[in-house]
Design an enzyme around this catalytic site. Structure first.
Site, PDB file in Angstrom:
ATOM      1  N   GLY A  45       0.819  -1.218   0.000  1.00 29.21           N
ATOM      2  CA  GLY A  45       0.000   0.000   0.000  1.00 29.21           C
ATOM      3  C   GLY A  45       0.846   1.258   0.000  1.00 29.21           C
ATOM      4  CB  CYS A  46       3.768   2.237   2.022  1.00 33.21           C
ATOM      5  SG  CYS A  46       2.920   1.993   3.607  1.00 33.21           S
ATOM      6  CB  THR A  47       5.105   0.347  -2.865  1.00 34.34           C
ATOM      7  OG1 THR A  47       6.043  -0.141  -1.895  1.00 34.34           O
ATOM      8  CG2 THR A  47       5.785   0.449  -4.218  1.00 34.34           C
ATOM      9  N   GLY A  50       2.994   6.055  -2.739  1.00 32.15           N
ATOM     10  CA  GLY A  50       4.137   6.858  -3.182  1.00 32.15           C
ATOM     11  C   GLY A  50       4.191   6.991  -4.693  1.00 32.15           C
TER      12      GLY A  50
END
Length: 155
Positions: A45-47, A50
């Site tokens: 999710g964080c990738t 970003g």
């Protein structure tokens, strides 16, 4: 330190970031600032989040809007994450949770039935005068960067 409030100035802060720099909110006056908090470098999710901000960077730049990602990861992990995904913006390391506390993003979370304190995915839009204009808490990644871009256009 009290936490931030909508339509109030955000207290000045300084924090270490990628590119061997220190980010100071006061130095960003005259620009809009997006600060997005995410749980951990190199997680799916964080990738994606970003990458979504990265892919809209030109549009944010046209709106004179700087973007910073924040997590509790260290600078070395941040540098690797940033390089791997070619993020054109910097990542702030908040190991001591100073910014997390200021923006009140540390929440009790459950993972595999165990409770722990972690970063609730959240984004904040600060205007050119340093005033908090929008906040998104408990963010779902899909479509989020577009929503933030629309809010930046409205400033």
């Amino acid at each position: 330190m009290p936490s931030v409030e909508l339509n109030k100035p955000v207290p000045d802060f300084e924090a270490p970031a990628t590119g061997e720099q220190t980010v100071r909110l006061a130095d960003l006056r005259g620009k809009n600032v997006v600060i997005y908090f995410y749980p951990k470098d190199n997680t799916p999710g964080c990738t994606t989040e970003g990458q979504d901000f990265r892919d809209r960077m030109k549009q944010f730049a046209e709106l004179d809007t700087e973007i910073f990602g924040v997590s509790r990861d260290g600078l070395k992990a941040h540098e690797n994450f940033r390089a791997k995904h070619e993020f054109p913006f910097h990542l702030i390391s908040d190991k001591d949770e100073t910014l997390c506390k200021l923006f009140d993003v540390i929440k009790l979370k459950k993972l595999y039935g165990k409770e722990h304190l972690g970063i609730e995915r959240s984004t904040f839009l600060i205007d050119k005068d340093g005033v908090l204009r929008n906040e998104w808490r408990g963010v779902k990644v899909k479509g989020h960067a577009d929503e933030v871009l629309e809010a930046a256009k409205a400033l």
